[in-house]
Write a protein that holds these residues in place. Structure first.
Motif, PDB file in Angstrom:
ATOM      1  N   ARG A 145       0.871  -1.174   0.000  1.00  0.00           N
ATOM      2  CA  ARG A 145       0.000   0.000   0.000  1.00  0.00           C
ATOM      3  C   ARG A 145       0.908   1.224   0.000  1.00  0.00           C
ATOM      4  NH1 ARG A 145      -5.080  -2.035   1.152  1.00  0.00           N
ATOM      5  NH2 ARG A 145      -4.991  -3.784   2.610  1.00  0.00           N
TER       6      ARG A 145
ATOM      7  N   SER B  11      -6.104   3.186   5.328  1.00  0.00           N
ATOM      8  CA  SER B  11      -6.309   1.800   5.757  1.00  0.00           C
ATOM      9  C   SER B  11      -6.232   1.695   7.274  1.00  0.00           C
ATOM     10  CB  SER B  11      -5.260   0.884   5.115  1.00  0.00           C
ATOM     11  OG  SER B  11      -5.489   0.784   3.730  1.00  0.00           O
TER      12      SER B  11
ATOM     13  N   GLU C  46      -9.379   2.853   8.621  1.00  0.00           N
ATOM     14  CA  GLU C  46     -10.417   1.842   8.472  1.00  0.00           C
ATOM     15  C   GLU C  46     -10.256   0.747   9.533  1.00  0.00           C
ATOM     16  OE1 GLU C  46     -12.963   1.658   6.256  1.00  0.00           O
ATOM     17  OE2 GLU C  46     -13.601  -0.227   7.190  1.00  0.00           O
TER      18      GLU C  46
ATOM     19  N   TYR D  43      -9.534  13.052  10.417  1.00  0.00           N
ATOM     20  CA  TYR D  43     -10.002  14.393  10.028  1.00  0.00           C
ATOM     21  C   TYR D  43     -11.017  14.960  11.014  1.00  0.00           C
ATOM     22  CZ  TYR D  43      -7.865  13.255   5.513  1.00  0.00           C
ATOM     23  OH  TYR D  43      -6.993  12.913   4.539  1.00  0.00           O
TER      24      TYR D  43
ATOM     25  N   ASP E 112      -9.051  -3.899  -1.957  1.00  0.00           N
ATOM     26  CA  ASP E 112      -7.711  -3.346  -1.716  1.00  0.00           C
ATOM     27  C   ASP E 112      -7.225  -2.539  -2.913  1.00  0.00           C
ATOM     28  OD1 ASP E 112      -7.250  -4.248   0.813  1.00  0.00           O
ATOM     29  OD2 ASP E 112      -6.068  -6.001   0.230  1.00  0.00           O
ATOM     30  N   ARG E 113      -7.333  -3.148  -4.078  1.00  0.00           N
ATOM     31  CA  ARG E 113      -6.739  -2.532  -5.263  1.00  0.00           C
ATOM     32  C   ARG E 113      -7.517  -1.304  -5.740  1.00  0.00           C
ATOM     33  NH1 ARG E 113      -3.162  -6.319  -7.510  1.00  0.00           N
ATOM     34  NH2 ARG E 113      -2.217  -7.326  -5.716  1.00  0.00           N
TER      35      ARG E 113
ATOM     36  N   GLY F 167      -8.066   0.972  -2.015  1.00  0.00           N
ATOM     37  CA  GLY F 167      -6.811   1.249  -1.330  1.00  0.00           C
ATOM     38  C   GLY F 167      -6.809   0.811   0.120  1.00  0.00           C
ATOM     39  N   THR F 168      -7.963   0.457   0.638  1.00  0.00           N
ATOM     40  CA  THR F 168      -8.068   0.029   2.042  1.00  0.00           C
ATOM     41  C   THR F 168      -8.661  -1.377   2.076  1.00  0.00           C
ATOM     42  OG1 THR F 168     -10.352   0.741   2.388  1.00  0.00           O
ATOM     43  CG2 THR F 168      -8.629   2.406   2.655  1.00  0.00           C
ATOM     44  N   PRO F 169      -8.430  -2.102   3.159  1.00  0.00           N
ATOM     45  CA  PRO F 169      -9.176  -3.350   3.307  1.00  0.00           C
ATOM     46  C   PRO F 169     -10.651  -3.023   3.539  1.00  0.00           C
ATOM     47  CG  PRO F 169      -7.894  -2.885   5.285  1.00  0.00           C
ATOM     48  CD  PRO F 169      -7.507  -1.855   4.273  1.00  0.00           C
ATOM     49  N   PRO F 170     -11.530  -3.905   3.125  1.00  0.00           N
ATOM     50  CA  PRO F 170     -12.960  -3.624   3.328  1.00  0.00           C
ATOM     51  C   PRO F 170     -13.318  -3.783   4.802  1.00  0.00           C
ATOM     52  CG  PRO F 170     -12.672  -5.817   2.431  1.00  0.00           C
ATOM     53  CD  PRO F 170     -11.315  -5.196   2.471  1.00  0.00           C
ATOM     54  N   SER F 171     -14.377  -3.108   5.195  1.00  0.00           N
ATOM     55  CA  SER F 171     -14.920  -3.363   6.525  1.00  0.00           C
ATOM     56  C   SER F 171     -15.552  -4.759   6.518  1.00  0.00           C
ATOM     57  CB  SER F 171     -15.967  -2.310   6.881  1.00  0.00           C
ATOM     58  OG  SER F 171     -17.078  -2.447   6.012  1.00  0.00           O
TER      59      SER F 171
ATOM     60  N   ASP G 259     -12.613   6.122  -0.639  1.00  0.00           N
ATOM     61  CA  ASP G 259     -11.184   6.305  -0.879  1.00  0.00           C
ATOM     62  C   ASP G 259     -10.762   5.934  -2.301  1.00  0.00           C
ATOM     63  OD1 ASP G 259     -10.448   7.401   1.597  1.00  0.00           O
ATOM     64  OD2 ASP G 259     -10.697   5.432   2.518  1.00  0.00           O
TER      65      ASP G 259
ATOM     66  N   ARG H  68     -10.952   9.588  -3.326  1.00  0.00           N
ATOM     67  CA  ARG H  68     -10.163  10.497  -2.510  1.00  0.00           C
ATOM     68  C   ARG H  68      -8.687  10.087  -2.476  1.00  0.00           C
ATOM     69  NH1 ARG H  68     -12.133  11.100   3.638  1.00  0.00           N
ATOM     70  NH2 ARG H  68     -11.344   8.979   3.712  1.00  0.00           N
ATOM     71  N   VAL H  69      -8.435   8.817  -2.649  1.00  0.00           N
ATOM     72  CA  VAL H  69      -7.054   8.334  -2.548  1.00  0.00           C
ATOM     73  C   VAL H  69      -6.571   7.720  -3.857  1.00  0.00           C
ATOM     74  CG1 VAL H  69      -5.499   6.741  -1.354  1.00  0.00           C
ATOM     75  CG2 VAL H  69      -7.288   7.951  -0.070  1.00  0.00           C
TER      76      VAL H  69
ATOM     77  N   LYS I 103      -7.063  10.051  -6.983  1.00  0.00           N
ATOM     78  CA  LYS I 103      -6.261  11.268  -6.808  1.00  0.00           C
ATOM     79  C   LYS I 103      -4.777  10.968  -7.030  1.00  0.00           C
ATOM     80  CE  LYS I 103      -4.806  12.842  -2.981  1.00  0.00           C
ATOM     81  NZ  LYS I 103      -4.723  13.269  -1.581  1.00  0.00           N
ATOM     82  N   ASN I 104      -4.325   9.895  -6.420  1.00  0.00           N
ATOM     83  CA  ASN I 104      -2.894   9.575  -6.564  1.00  0.00           C
ATOM     84  C   ASN I 104      -2.564   8.982  -7.927  1.00  0.00           C
ATOM     85  OD1 ASN I 104      -2.298  10.528  -3.997  1.00  0.00           O
ATOM     86  ND2 ASN I 104      -2.827   8.581  -3.051  1.00  0.00           N
TER      87      ASN I 104
ATOM     88  N   GLU J 201      -8.670  18.563   0.095  1.00  0.00           N
ATOM     89  CA  GLU J 201      -7.780  17.452   0.435  1.00  0.00           C
ATOM     90  C   GLU J 201      -7.412  17.475   1.914  1.00  0.00           C
ATOM     91  OE1 GLU J 201      -3.950  17.514  -1.486  1.00  0.00           O
ATOM     92  OE2 GLU J 201      -3.679  15.377  -1.145  1.00  0.00           O
ATOM     93  N   ASP J 202      -7.081  18.637   2.413  1.00  0.00           N
ATOM     94  CA  ASP J 202      -6.621  18.734   3.794  1.00  0.00           C
ATOM     95  C   ASP J 202      -7.703  18.347   4.793  1.00  0.00           C
ATOM     96  OD1 ASP J 202      -4.189  19.516   2.870  1.00  0.00           O
ATOM     97  OD2 ASP J 202      -4.448  21.648   3.308  1.00  0.00           O
TER      98      ASP J 202
ATOM     99  N   GLY K 287      -9.970  16.092   4.150  1.00  0.00           N
ATOM    100  CA  GLY K 287     -10.413  14.731   3.869  1.00  0.00           C
ATOM    101  C   GLY K 287     -11.793  14.665   3.255  1.00  0.00           C
TER     102      GLY K 287
END
Lengths: 945, 397
Positions: free
Chosen positions: A748, A756, A759, A766, B40-41, B44-48, B81, B84-85, B88-89, B151-152, B154
């Motif tokens: 990541r 992450s 999460e 924020y 993930d891909r 960008g985060t693992p799922p809840s 994300d 937002r992530v 954006k990136n 961005e700042d 979130g």
């Protein structure tokens, strides 16, 4: 550049006469005859003393009068008459307020305006017939000028000085206003011939015979391994290197082998290998040499070249092409050279020699100030095709001796002002610096003292000039503005001027640098005079006299003037350009299809059909490797032609039987010869405003050019551009599969880690209401008064697992600690996140058994690893996590290295040692949970995606 | 989520239709490991835990769309994300000359995020009068503060971005996709000769740097005067190198003739000031500088452009036969680029690499790339779809 016309008379040059309607400012009125009655005349031995003129420190020639014509006349008087008479005669010993009292003071060295005023007010000059001037009459009367012969010489010279003064410059040189007109006449008409071209790439097999001779007889010098290497290295043992050297240096003519430079040099006796042995050992060569009266080494290499040429097929123009007639560059009409203003030139270097170690001063003024080249030709310096010299290394310089160099000092001190003009091509924009510029044109006594220097300091031109208000090194240096980047690594015209009224000025490509971009100003605000100039210095180019400050690049023209050139003169010389230019006229009489393109009265041997219609270019050799073609123009030499709708499309410049692939700037030409655009007066219609360059192949005298057209009048040869997949095959190479399969997982990256963790912990970084200190956010990224902090950019920025560094691990740990800290310190969040954990008591009380510890493990597993309790095969199991964090259920003894126990025992040890830790503290309980949280959150279960 | 153009249901249905023919087998429920990797891909985060449970029963295609579309209500996979992530990136390096991913959110990146979110024609990024802003935008022409603040804080870009037009926000400029965004102009119209805008567009959106399209055989008649024909006094350098890029670049870059970035209005180079200037009908002086480097070069008189690459070796970039290959201004030139095959392939390859975390070098990867290009072109150039397809392809077994 000359302006071509189709005037049918021969070429004429019109020198513009100067109008002399002068509102004269008369300073005094005294009789010339006063000199006659003066006793104690100085001893005169005839002629001038020739001594160096003292530096003129009086008012400038433009300081008194406000009338521009008068100013010009005074200044011309100063440079053309006054300064030269000071040098040629001894009149200043009397007719000078500083040294004598004999009026008229026409050679007053204190004030030039006084001298001029005397000259005019006393009617010493006859503007109509200079030879009838009173002062000439006086000299002819042998008035204190030595022997009758010496007086006659002085009278002749003085007459010339007056003539040059009145004409505004040296006779025969540009007058500053003359516009030269060139008459375009039909050239010899040539059909496009068959031509032989050098095969590209490696040496062809047929080159072997030539190569054998070169390696056998020329390798002592013409290889880079020779004791004194002489370029080009055509005798290299490697045939490919030798072939490349032969081709690029144009040593062989495939079309006319006898014209090859290799043959010519042998004919000149240049190290002919047969002279020592008396024969080539080859009877047929000897016989031919005897028969032709030539050296047999020349015959031998000519035969080898002929054999080589015999293996090269000819290139013929395809029959379907619509072509003009052919021309070489040198077949054209000379176009340049006459429009320069050289009225104040005292030294001129055009670099036409083309070889050798001497650079000639071609100004024709005084003693030639020739320079000697130092270093090896070909390696340290080389001559440039199309005129020029190139300095390659720090071992190169061109320098005159100090005695000859005094010509500059003498002439410049006489006027009190001067200019350095140069066409330069800096090799790079990194050489030189502000404190020690690379020397382009230099008049110095070493690296620390000089009269003047034009130099380079990276993107800046540097101008050092010694005056009474600078130091002996001519500093402070006038540097052009750094940000303006006035100096470019391309051909530029640069002029620096000094005068007593305006100080130093720098002009690049005709423009005063003070007027463009940022203001470039002379840091020396007090204008001094040149009294401190040292006559023992030497004039040089390309380096300091002691080789300490080399300049790499090309000089294509250098001129020293004893006047501060005016902006108009500088612009004129910039416009005149540099190098030899030609009007190259390609007959298109057949293509136009108009009977007026043929004129019976114009029929000559070289133009048997009287062809009158041409497309001409201004052509020149651009540098050693290419030609420049500009200003394509249709012209009819026959005024009767009246084009009406002749289409010209798709023009290409052909060379040696083919169309060069690169540089065809007129492919998109699409125009029509018609009454609107065709100027019936001049017979011309400009076809395009752009120019192009074409790679040189055989040399200016051998490369044969012609034009081709896709459409000209009724002649068509339409070319359909190729398109991939349609008329051309464009294969795209499939990427080569990697030898090993690329990783299917990755890291990541920074912001993914940030969100992450959010999460996984439930902490919203924020949420400033809930977390007013924003510990997580500020750990990640903070910005205060422009100062950025935080670990954001220390986290991985790419997914590549092989790019994971220790620094990344540290940053991840910091962020994980911040999140877990926020989580455990948030009483509401921790209560829901870690149910069953009593954060209000010490460690022993909070974790009385493995049940409570396993509860924390379970929570972390469900939130961060096996999401929602789901078993993921590519993640650690809960049991594995338990082992690492708290040990197996069997107890502490089962896994003494587990995190919980290590934390517990380390705190106990600290408590025993100094009381700095206490397992009985509730703070310690929170700390233990934070540590367990951090160890999971910052681990690979989070990092890998 | 009021700005979403289609609902998750519609998206799922459409996706199923499109992909069913080429990805047989993916209609089955996926494993938790696959669901997690898709999430993930893309996000960008693992799922809840709740999201993972929601995705697992779905087909891979539906799960991928579900992961990045928030339909509100009981949807446990908000996909916040992804915008937002991840997006954006994905986009940020294209918006600055340093190609850094650490640059702040700006109008260039926000607009592309909005276009992807709304499943709009991604080709518009190079020519359309389009812009996305957050709530209550102000001072956009002279500052990036609005976007940086998003961005700042979130901000959920999926929720807050609103489509508008550049002509409404940046009055007086000729809108032309990213070319006329403030961030794009600041990065690539600053100083120089505006060629940077073209080169970086080639790199970022046609995946070809100039070196890869160098061909010395095109006509050099539009190469400007500022290009030395004899750099360092050696014309071979020009004939073998410079000419190969400038011959076609200069006539295309001419479309930017009226644009310029006005920098350091406040005199402080460290502040985020400056604005895009557009001088309609008047060529910016930067197009005419260093004219004496080669006075016989081309003199820019207007913003007309022509694409010489339509013939010869670079016709391989696949130009749109429905367009003329010439025009005036940045918008039509951008459309010329955006309608090329190279543009479509470039976008798909970039997404593949961003999602699969590797270059598409393997044989199966190439097959997948070709299939996704077909999908991209056949599905209104919807780049979100390509993200979903790539995630499915790389979700593992």
């Amino acid at each position: 550049m000359k302006i071509p016309s189709r005037i049918t008379t021969s070429a004429t040059r019109h020198a513009t006469a100067q109008p002399w309607m002068l509102p004269l400012i008369l300073l005094s009125s005294l009789a010339l005859t006063a000199c006659d009655s003066v006793p104690n005349e100085p001893t005169v031995t005839g002629g001038g003393s020739g001594s160096t003129a003292a530096a003129y420190t009086g008012e400038a020639c433009n300081a008194v009068s406000t009338d521009p014509n008068t100013v010009e006349d005074i200044c011309n008087f100063q440079t053309e008459f006054w300064a030269k008479m000071l040098d040629a005669s001894d009149c200043e010993n009397c007719h000078n307020t500083e040294t004598g009292s004999r009026e008229p003071y026409f050679l007053d060295t204190a004030e030039i305006n006084t001298a001029y005023g005397q000259m005019i007010s006393r009617n010493l000059v006859d503007r109509t017939t200079p030879a009838n001037s009173a002062i000439i009459t006086k000299i002819n009367a042998e008035h204190n000028c030595g022997t009758p012969t010496e007086c006659a010489v002085l009278a002749t010279n003085a007459t010339n000085y007056i003539t040059n003064w009145l004409n505004g410059g040296v006779a025969g040189a540009g007058t500053g206003t003359a516009v030269n007109e060139v008459t375009l006449t039909a050239p010899a008409i040539k059909e496009t011939g068959q031509s032989k071209n050098f095969p590209a790439g490696a040496a062809p097999a047929g080159f072997t015979g030539v190569h054998n001779l070169l390696t056998q007889y020329c390798a002592d010098c013409h290889t880079d391994s020779a004791s004194v290497p002489q370029a080009p290295f055509f005798a290299d043992a490697d045939a490919d290197i030798a072939y490349d050297a032969v081709v690029t240096s144009q040593k062989i003519s495939l079309d006319i082998p006898q014209d090859s430079r290799l043959v010519a040099r042998m004919d000149e006796g240049h190290n002919c290998w047969d002279l020592a042995t008396g024969g080539s050992g080859n009877s047929s060569v000897d016989q031919q040499a005897i028969l032709e009266g030539r050296k047999n080494c020349a015959v031998e290499i000519q035969l080898a070249i002929e054999a080589f040429a015999g293996t090269i097929p000819t290139t013929a123009v395809p029959a379907n092409w619509v072509t003009s007639k052919a021309m070489t560059l040198l077949d054209g009409i000379v176009a340049s050279g006459g429009a320069r203003d050289d009225s104040s030139t005292i030294a001129l270097y055009e670099f036409k020699t083309g070889s050798g170690s001497t650079i000639l001063d071609t100004s024709g003024v005084g003693v030639p100030l020739n320079l000697t080249l130092y270093g090896n030709e070909g390696t340290d310096y080389s001559w440039v095709g199309g005129w020029g010299i190139e300095f390659h290394t720090g071992s190169a310089k061109a320098q005159a001796n100090t005695q000859d160099s005094r010509k500059l000092l003498t002439s410049i001190l006489g006027s009190g002002e001067y200019s350095i003009e140069a066409w330069v091509v800096p090799a790079n924009i990194s050489q030189g610096d502000a404190n020690d510029p690379a020397r382009i044109v230099n008049y110095s006594g070493g690296s620390g003292e000089r009269n003047f220097t034009l130099g380079q300091a990276e993107y800046r031109y540097a101008y050092m000039n010694r005056t009474s208000t600078t130091d002996a090194n001519g500093e402070p240096t006038f540097l052009t503005d750094d940000a303006d980047e006035d100096l470019q690594s391309t051909q530029q015209h640069v002029v620096v001027t000094f005068s007593l009224t305006e100080g130093r000025k720098v002009y690049v490509n005709g423009v005063d640098v003070a007027t463009t971009g940022n203001a470039d100003t002379d840091p020396n605000t007090t204008i001094g005079n040149l009294t401190g100039w040292d006559p023992t210095y030497a004039f040089s180019m390309g380096n300091e006299a002691d080789f300490s400050q080399p300049w790499e690049g090309k000089l294509r023209l250098v001129a020293i003037h004893n006047r501060a050139m005016t902006p108009a003169q500088i612009q004129q010389n910039f416009d005149a350009g540099v190098g030899q230019k030609f009007f190259v006229m390609f007959s298109v009489s057949d293509e136009v299809g108009d009977p007026n393109c043929f004129l019976a009265s114009a029929i000559t041997t070289s133009n048997p059909r009287g062809e009158q219609c041409f497309v001409y270019f201004v052509g020149s050799q651009f540098d050693t490797y290419s030609y420049l073609f500009t200003d394509p123009t249709f012209i009819s030499l026959n005024p009767a032609l009246s084009p009406s709708g002749t289409v010209i499309k798709g023009m290409r410049i052909g060379m040696n039987g083919k169309e060069p692939a690169v540089g065809q700037a007129f492919i998109n030409l699409d125009t029509t010869l018609n009454a609107t655009d065709y100027d019936a007066t001049t017979g011309k219609q400009v076809l395009s405003n752009v120019g192009t360059i074409l790679s040189l192949e055989k040399g200016a005298g051998a490369d044969e050019f012609f034009l081709t057209f896709e459409d000209f009048g009724s002649n068509q040869d339409v070319r359909t551009p190729a398109v991939c997949g349609s008329t051309m095959t464009c294969t795209t190479t499939a990427p080569t599969p990697p030898a090993t399969q690329a990783p299917r997982v990755g890291l990541r990256t920074f912001e993914e880690i940030f969100v992450s963790m959010s999460e996984m912990t439930g902490v919203n970084p924020y949420d400033s209401a809930r977390y007013p200190q924003q510990k997580v956010l500020k750990t990640y990224y903070d910005e205060n008064a422009g100062i950025v902090s935080g670990i954001k950019q220390a986290l991985p920025s790419t997914e590549d697992v092989s790019g994971f560094l220790a620094a990344h691990e540290m940053a991840v740990a910091q962020l994980a600690i911040a999140y877990c800290d926020e989580l455990v310190e948030d009483t509401m969040l921790r209560a829901s996140y870690f149910p069953g954990v009593n954060f209000g008591v010490g460690v022993d009380a909070a974790f009385p058994s493995s049940t409570e510890k396993n509860q924390v493990v379970s929570t972390l597993y469900n939130k961060m690893v096996g999401i929602g309790g789901t078993t993921l095969n590519n993640m650690p199991s809960e049991a594995e996590l338990q082992t690492e964090l708290v040990g197996p259920d069997a107890g502490v003894a089962g896994h003494p290295g587990n995190l919980f126990d290590r934390l517990y025992s380390s705190c106990a040890a600290a408590a025993a040692a100094d009381g700095s830790c206490s397992n009985a503290s509730a703070t310690r309980t929170a700390g233990v949970v934070k540590a367990m949280c951090t160890s999971v959150l910052g681990s690979a279960v989070m990092m890998i995606q | 989520m009021s700005t979403h153009t289609i609902s998750k249901t519609l998206a799922t249905s459409a996706l199923t239709l499109v992909l069913s023919a080429m990805l047989v087998g993916n209609a089955q429920a996926i494993t938790p490991e696959q669901a997690k990797r898709i999430h993930d891909r893309l996000v960008g985060t693992p799922p809840s835990a709740a999201c993972l449970s929601q995705l697992t029963p779905l087909s891979a295609n539906a799960a991928a769309i579900d992961a990045i579309n928030d339909t509100g209500g009981s949807d446990n996979c908000t996909g916040t994300d992804f915008y937002r992530v991840t997006l954006k990136n994905f986009i940020t390096p294209w918006t600055n000359e340093e190609q850094t991913v650490f640059a702040p959110l700006n109008d260039y990146s926000a607009t592309l995020i909005g276009i992807i979110r709304d499943e709009d024609d991604f080709r518009k990024i190079l020519y359309d009068d389009i812009l996305y802003t957050g709530p209550s935008p102000s001072g956009l022409a002279n500052s990036n503060a609005h976007y940086k603040n998003l961005e700042d804080t979130g901000a959920d870009l999926q929720a807050v971005l609103t489509a508008t037009t550049q002509s409404a926000v940046y009055p007086g400029i000729a809108p032309a996709g990213i070319f006329s965004t403030r961030a794009g102009a600041k990065a690539f119209f600053v100083d120089g000769t505006n060629r940077a805008m073209f080169r970086f567009t080639m790199m970022n959106h046609l995946c070809n740097d100039l070196e890869q399209v160098k061909d010395t055989s095109y006509a050099p008649d539009r190469i400007r005067q500022d290009v030395s024909r004899s750099p360092g006094g050696d014309s071979r350098i020009y004939m073998n190198a410079c000419i190969g890029c400038h011959n076609a670049m200069d006539p295309l870059t001419q479309s930017f003739a009226y644009y310029n970035w006005i920098k350091d209005v406040d005199g402080n180079p460290n502040t985020d000031d400056g604005f895009l200037e557009y001088t309609n009908g008047v060529v910016q002086p930067k197009n005419l500088i260093n004219a004496n480097n080669f006075e016989y070069g081309y003199v820019t008189e207007d913003d007309s452009w022509i694409n010489y690459w339509r013939t010869g070796s670079n016709s391989a970039l696949g130009w749109d036969g429905a367009l003329t290959g010439s025009g005036s201004g940045a918008s039509s030139m951008g459309q010329e680029l955006a309608h090329s095959e190279a543009f479509a392939r470039c976008q798909v390859e970039k997404v593949f690499k961003a999602v699969c975390l590797r270059a598409p070098l393997e044989t199966a990867d190439q097959t997948q790339i070709d299939a996704m290009i077909t999908t991209f072109k056949g599905n209104g150039y919807n780049l979100k779809q390509i993200f979903a397809d790539s995630a499915v392809f790389c979700m593992g077994s």
